[in-house]
Motif scaffolding. Structure first.
Motif, PDB file in Angstrom:
ATOM      1  N   PRO A 136       0.802  -1.231   0.000  1.00 15.92           N
ATOM      2  CA  PRO A 136       0.000   0.000   0.000  1.00 15.92           C
ATOM      3  C   PRO A 136       0.832   1.278   0.000  1.00 15.92           C
ATOM      4  CG  PRO A 136      -0.923  -1.590   1.531  1.00 15.92           C
ATOM      5  CD  PRO A 136       0.398  -2.133   1.097  1.00 15.92           C
ATOM      6  N   LEU A 137       2.049   1.199   0.537  1.00 20.98           N
ATOM      7  CA  LEU A 137       2.918   2.376   0.551  1.00 20.98           C
ATOM      8  C   LEU A 137       3.392   2.733  -0.857  1.00 20.98           C
ATOM      9  CD1 LEU A 137       5.103   1.418   3.666  1.00 20.98           C
ATOM     10  CD2 LEU A 137       3.027   2.813   3.601  1.00 20.98           C
ATOM     11  N   LEU A 138       3.397   1.749  -1.755  1.00 19.77           N
ATOM     12  CA  LEU A 138       3.856   1.966  -3.126  1.00 19.77           C
ATOM     13  C   LEU A 138       2.708   2.167  -4.102  1.00 19.77           C
ATOM     14  CD1 LEU A 138       6.504  -0.918  -3.176  1.00 19.77           C
ATOM     15  CD2 LEU A 138       6.897   1.493  -2.608  1.00 19.77           C
ATOM     16  N   GLN A 139       1.485   2.059  -3.615  1.00 17.20           N
ATOM     17  CA  GLN A 139       0.329   2.090  -4.495  1.00 17.20           C
ATOM     18  C   GLN A 139       0.205   3.400  -5.258  1.00 17.20           C
ATOM     19  OE1 GLN A 139      -3.640   0.577  -3.121  1.00 17.20           O
ATOM     20  NE2 GLN A 139      -4.186   2.736  -3.260  1.00 17.20           N
ATOM     21  N   LYS A 140       0.409   4.516  -4.584  1.00 16.26           N
ATOM     22  CA  LYS A 140       0.234   5.820  -5.220  1.00 16.26           C
ATOM     23  C   LYS A 140       1.233   6.016  -6.352  1.00 16.26           C
ATOM     24  CE  LYS A 140      -0.050  10.758  -4.151  1.00 16.26           C
ATOM     25  NZ  LYS A 140       0.038  11.795  -3.087  1.00 16.26           N
ATOM     26  N   ARG A 141       2.437   5.498  -6.184  1.00  6.46           N
ATOM     27  CA  ARG A 141       3.486   5.705  -7.187  1.00  6.46           C
ATOM     28  C   ARG A 141       3.341   4.768  -8.384  1.00  6.46           C
ATOM     29  NH1 ARG A 141      10.056   5.280  -6.139  1.00  6.46           N
ATOM     30  NH2 ARG A 141      10.699   5.659  -8.312  1.00  6.46           N
ATOM     31  N   PHE A 142       3.021   3.507  -8.129  1.00  7.09           N
ATOM     32  CA  PHE A 142       3.047   2.505  -9.192  1.00  7.09           C
ATOM     33  C   PHE A 142       1.671   2.127  -9.724  1.00  7.09           C
ATOM     34  CE2 PHE A 142       7.012   1.821  -6.836  1.00  7.09           C
ATOM     35  CZ  PHE A 142       7.922   1.898  -7.872  1.00  7.09           C
ATOM     36  N   GLY A 143       0.595   2.478  -9.017  1.00  3.22           N
ATOM     37  CA  GLY A 143      -0.744   2.210  -9.512  1.00  3.22           C
ATOM     38  C   GLY A 143      -1.001   0.734  -9.768  1.00  3.22           C
ATOM     39  N   ARG A 144      -1.681   0.445 -10.873  1.00  5.81           N
ATOM     40  CA  ARG A 144      -2.061  -0.942 -11.154  1.00  5.81           C
ATOM     41  C   ARG A 144      -0.880  -1.817 -11.539  1.00  5.81           C
ATOM     42  NH1 ARG A 144      -5.155  -0.078 -16.926  1.00  5.81           N
ATOM     43  NH2 ARG A 144      -3.295   0.042 -18.237  1.00  5.81           N
ATOM     44  N   ARG A 145       0.304  -1.195 -11.749  1.00  4.15           N
ATOM     45  CA  ARG A 145       1.476  -2.010 -12.038  1.00  4.15           C
ATOM     46  C   ARG A 145       1.807  -2.929 -10.871  1.00  4.15           C
ATOM     47  NH1 ARG A 145       5.726   2.424 -14.030  1.00  4.15           N
ATOM     48  NH2 ARG A 145       4.507   3.658 -12.559  1.00  4.15           N
ATOM     49  N   LEU A 146       1.390  -2.543  -9.669  1.00  6.99           N
ATOM     50  CA  LEU A 146       1.564  -3.433  -8.518  1.00  6.99           C
ATOM     51  C   LEU A 146       0.733  -4.702  -8.686  1.00  6.99           C
ATOM     52  CD1 LEU A 146       1.589  -1.145  -5.338  1.00  6.99           C
ATOM     53  CD2 LEU A 146       3.444  -2.570  -6.207  1.00  6.99           C
ATOM     54  N   LEU A 147      -0.498  -4.553  -9.195  1.00  4.58           N
ATOM     55  CA  LEU A 147      -1.337  -5.720  -9.435  1.00  4.58           C
ATOM     56  C   LEU A 147      -0.709  -6.628 -10.486  1.00  4.58           C
ATOM     57  CD1 LEU A 147      -4.816  -3.934  -9.529  1.00  4.58           C
ATOM     58  CD2 LEU A 147      -3.804  -5.184  -7.616  1.00  4.58           C
ATOM     59  N   THR A 148      -0.190  -6.019 -11.546  1.00  7.05           N
ATOM     60  CA  THR A 148       0.482  -6.800 -12.582  1.00  7.05           C
ATOM     61  C   THR A 148       1.686  -7.536 -12.002  1.00  7.05           C
ATOM     62  OG1 THR A 148      -0.195  -5.158 -14.234  1.00  7.05           O
ATOM     63  CG2 THR A 148       1.573  -6.684 -14.847  1.00  7.05           C
ATOM     64  N   LEU A 149       2.455  -6.838 -11.176  1.00  8.92           N
ATOM     65  CA  LEU A 149       3.626  -7.450 -10.542  1.00  8.92           C
ATOM     66  C   LEU A 149       3.208  -8.640  -9.677  1.00  8.92           C
ATOM     67  CD1 LEU A 149       6.626  -7.507  -9.729  1.00  8.92           C
ATOM     68  CD2 LEU A 149       6.072  -5.866  -7.912  1.00  8.92           C
ATOM     69  N   GLY A 150       2.143  -8.474  -8.890  1.00  9.44           N
ATOM     70  CA  GLY A 150       1.697  -9.560  -8.031  1.00  9.44           C
ATOM     71  C   GLY A 150       1.298 -10.789  -8.829  1.00  9.44           C
ATOM     72  N   ALA A 151       0.556 -10.601  -9.924  1.00 12.57           N
ATOM     73  CA  ALA A 151       0.141 -11.739 -10.749  1.00 12.57           C
ATOM     74  C   ALA A 151       1.337 -12.411 -11.412  1.00 12.57           C
ATOM     75  CB  ALA A 151      -0.861 -11.270 -11.800  1.00 12.57           C
ATOM     76  N   ILE A 152       2.298 -11.610 -11.859  1.00 11.49           N
ATOM     77  CA  ILE A 152       3.509 -12.178 -12.477  1.00 11.49           C
ATOM     78  C   ILE A 152       4.300 -12.982 -11.453  1.00 11.49           C
ATOM     79  CG2 ILE A 152       5.749 -11.578 -13.474  1.00 11.49           C
ATOM     80  CD1 ILE A 152       4.375  -9.262 -14.900  1.00 11.49           C
ATOM     81  N   LEU A 153       4.423 -12.468 -10.234  1.00 15.49           N
ATOM     82  CA  LEU A 153       5.134 -13.196  -9.185  1.00 15.49           C
ATOM     83  C   LEU A 153       4.470 -14.541  -8.891  1.00 15.49           C
ATOM     84  CD1 LEU A 153       6.010 -10.348  -6.632  1.00 15.49           C
ATOM     85  CD2 LEU A 153       7.576 -11.576  -8.155  1.00 15.49           C
ATOM     86  N   LEU A 154       3.146 -14.569  -8.895  1.00 13.07           N
ATOM     87  CA  LEU A 154       2.437 -15.829  -8.668  1.00 13.07           C
ATOM     88  C   LEU A 154       2.701 -16.816  -9.805  1.00 13.07           C
ATOM     89  CD1 LEU A 154      -0.922 -14.455  -7.247  1.00 13.07           C
ATOM     90  CD2 LEU A 154       0.567 -16.102  -6.100  1.00 13.07           C
ATOM     91  N   ALA A 155       2.648 -16.344 -11.043  1.00 15.54           N
ATOM     92  CA  ALA A 155       2.933 -17.234 -12.180  1.00 15.54           C
ATOM     93  C   ALA A 155       4.374 -17.740 -12.125  1.00 15.54           C
ATOM     94  CB  ALA A 155       2.667 -16.489 -13.490  1.00 15.54           C
TER      95      ALA A 155
END
Length: 618
Positions: free
Chosen positions: A357-376
């Motif tokens: 959440p601390l990085l949410q404002k800076r990176f936006g939905r790229r955090l969601l993309t990163l999370g899904a990529i990490l899971l894959a």
């Protein structure tokens, strides 16, 4: 995994003029309900192998112990919130706690798989009554300036519960208290529930809405029927050879779910409801309210978020179940050993959820993309680990993949809800978040059902293939101890049939009749050779089980990796960044603060308290 969210269009401020003097003690008492739900929804993964061995449980019944809980929980979330509005949040919370405690006792004393499955479904239903009340109790008891602190504490509890479930489940099963094996993981709820039932009436203040809507019973019945027609055959089809009734049930689920959507649309389009939304006529709110916010479903962001939620939670829930079975039924880990091997997942997930959440404002939905990529990537790394390590896999070898998957889960879950609800109108905020919670729980059940089709169907063919690969080694070892060629062929023939039957049977721990005949054949060897023959057969059997579970796991991981890659694409349906002051991104608990970003910002500047749900719609 559950949340503290509910489906109401808004949470009315406390009707009491002063804050509750017992609010913090009441808060911790109510929070026990959420903790017990989280603990019992996660601990079943660690206990699955022990339960299957102890109760001679089929693979389908084992899946129902997990899927039945989450499915009944998802179906009761919205009605549970409505019942709290109508009859009082404290009353429904304690009613749910009483039922949950009784269901836990039934789980602990269950003598058959069917009894345990039924008790688990009852547990999930009672959790669906309990959990939605907690957020309303917080809003009623706390002044606005203290609510965020309460939500922060609740978020920490949600993060710690899966970790404790791993450790506690493994320790309790390992200790085998009073010779009860897995049963203490459920019986532990009984004294805790009794304490809550004793303290709750004295500490928790009663509250309800003055003009609550009616329950949409017809809609719930249609939806329940459609989901059972979908989930039940998926779980039992593979182990029963997909008989005609499973195919028929799957086909029937489509028109039944279509009927539910049609019925909900009729409710949403009813003239009296449109007038109620437009003019705020309180008396009209007594009509049945639709469970689906159709105006939100016209929003691309919200629909995309629902699709991301389905992909994410179906993949995570299915992964945790099959890994627990792989470690215990396949590799022979103890429950505590399996808990240690998978502990990196919830630990890293908790840390990532705190940082993201601390990085949410800076990176936006790229955090969601990163999370899904990490899971894959985690699924891919685990496939590589299993292939490279072969039969020699220990807990430490799994840590990198588990940590990577935990990081992906923590990142995406902690920031997903604010993005999904970002463009939802104020009047649909509560119902949309309620639908999101229900979809999340349903996705857990759907993931368990689908992974069973992939994992257990592959287990049979993998067992036969692994047996064929091991047979040359068996022949060589039998030849080395001086066994005759004719006796070798008899052992090898029975070994092949035994392994094939073991892979196709619905219970991983049950010994097929063909395997008993193999043991008898091995015992019939000459007295000086019989011990060595039995050792060769036992060693080969263990090797085939390890290899067949490894191959089935790899197939299931490929399925999960595909789901998470699909999630990467679906993330692009969400907004790039949150505008204004977005809902607190500390996890699922954050969605409990009902006011949308812009409105909360305006209220904060003006210092005015939030209005009631009915007044806000005027």
């Amino acid at each position: 995994m559950s949340t503290l969210d509910d489906d109401r269009p808004g949470v009315a401020p406390s009707p009491h003029p002063l804050p509750d003097p017992h609010r913090w003690r009441a808060f911790f008492v109510a929070l026990v309900a959420v903790f017990m739900d989280l603990l019992d929804s996660a601990i079943i993964n660690i206990a699955a192998a022990s339960i299957q061995k102890g109760l001679d449980t089929s693979n389908g019944e084992l899946q129902w112990m997990s899927a039945g809980y989450t499915l009944s929980f998802s179906l009761l979330l919205i009605p549970g919130a409505r019942l709290g509005d109508i009859f009082g949040r404290r009353r429904i919370l304690l009613t749910g706690m009483a039922g949950f405690t009784a269901a836990s006792l039934l789980c602990g004393v269950a003598q058959t798989s069917a009894m345990l499955v039924g008790a688990r479904v009852m547990q999930g239903s009672m959790a669906g009554l309990m959990v939605p009340q907690v957020i309303a109790i917080i809003h009623d008891a706390f002044p606005p300036e203290e609510r965020q602190r309460a939500f922060a504490i609740a978020t920490s509890v949600i993060g710690l519960a899966p970790i404790l479930a791993n450790v506690l489940g493994g320790v309790l099963i390992e200790l085998d208290l009073f010779g009860l094996d897995w049963r203490p993981i459920f019986l532990l709820n009984v004294p805790i529930g009794l304490v809550v039932l004793a303290m709750g009436p004295r500490l928790i203040r009663e509250s309800c809405l003055p003009r609550p809507p009616r329950l949409n019973v017809i809609g719930m019945l249609i939806l329940s029927t459609g989901l059972v027609l979908l989930i039940y055959p998926l779980i039992h089809g593979s182990e029963t050879g997909w008989p005609a009734w499973t195919v028929l049930a799957l086909i029937l689920s489509v028109p039944v779910l279509g009927l539910f959507v049609h019925y909900e649309f009729l409710l949403a389009s009813h003239e009296s409801l449109r007038q109620a939304a437009r003019k705020g006529r309180h008396r009209v709110l007594k009509a049945n309210m639709p469970l689906i916010p159709f105006s939100s479903l016209q929003n691309r962001t919200f629909v995309g978020g629902l699709l991301v939620t389905i992909a994410l939670f179906s993949g995570v829930s299915s992964f945790l179940l099959i890994v627990a079975l792989f470690l215990q039924a396949g590799l022979g880990f103890s429950a505590l050993g399996a808990a240690k091997a998978s502990l990196a997942w919830p630990l890293v997930a908790t840390l990532a959820a705190a940082v993201a959440p601390l990085l949410q404002k800076r990176f936006g939905r790229r955090l969601l993309t990163l999370g899904a990529i990490l899971l894959a990537l985690a699924m891919t790394l685990l496939i590589i680990t299993v292939r490279l390590r072969g039969d020699d896999i220990n807990a430490w070898a799994l840590v990198p993949a588990m940590a990577l998957g935990g990081a992906g889960t923590g990142v995406i879950v902690s920031v997903l809800f604010p993005f999904v609800l970002h463009d939802v109108p104020l009047e649909d905020g509560g119902s949309s978040s309620g639908l999101l919670n229900s979809v999340m729980q349903f996705s857990n059940a759907l993931g368990v059902a689908f992974i069973g089709v992939v994992f257990f169907s592959q287990l049979g063919s993998a067992s036969a293939m692994s047996a064929d690969n091991v047979i040359p080694q068996v022949r060589s070892e039998l030849r080395a101890i001086g066994v005759s060629a004719d006796f070798q062929e008899r052992i090898v023939g029975r070994f092949r049939i035994c392994m094939q039957d073991r892979g196709e049977q619905p219970d991983s721990y049950r010994t097929p009749a063909s395997c008993l005949r193999l043991q008898q054949e091995a015992a019939s060897a000459p007295a000086d050779q019989a011990p060595a023959v039995r050792e060769v057969v036992a060693s080969a059997t263990t090797l085939v089980i390890k290899r067949s579970f490894s191959r089935a796991l790899q197939s299931a991981l490929l399925f999960d990796a595909s789901v998470f890659l699909l999630c990467v694409g679906l993330v692009f349906l969400l907004p790039r960044k949150l505008t204004g002051r977005a809902p607190s991104a500390t996890g699922a608990v954050a969605t409990a603060d009902r006011a949308p970003p812009g409105r909360r910002h305006r209220l904060a500047r003006s210092g005015r308290p939030e209005r009631s749900a009915q007044h806000a719609r005027r």
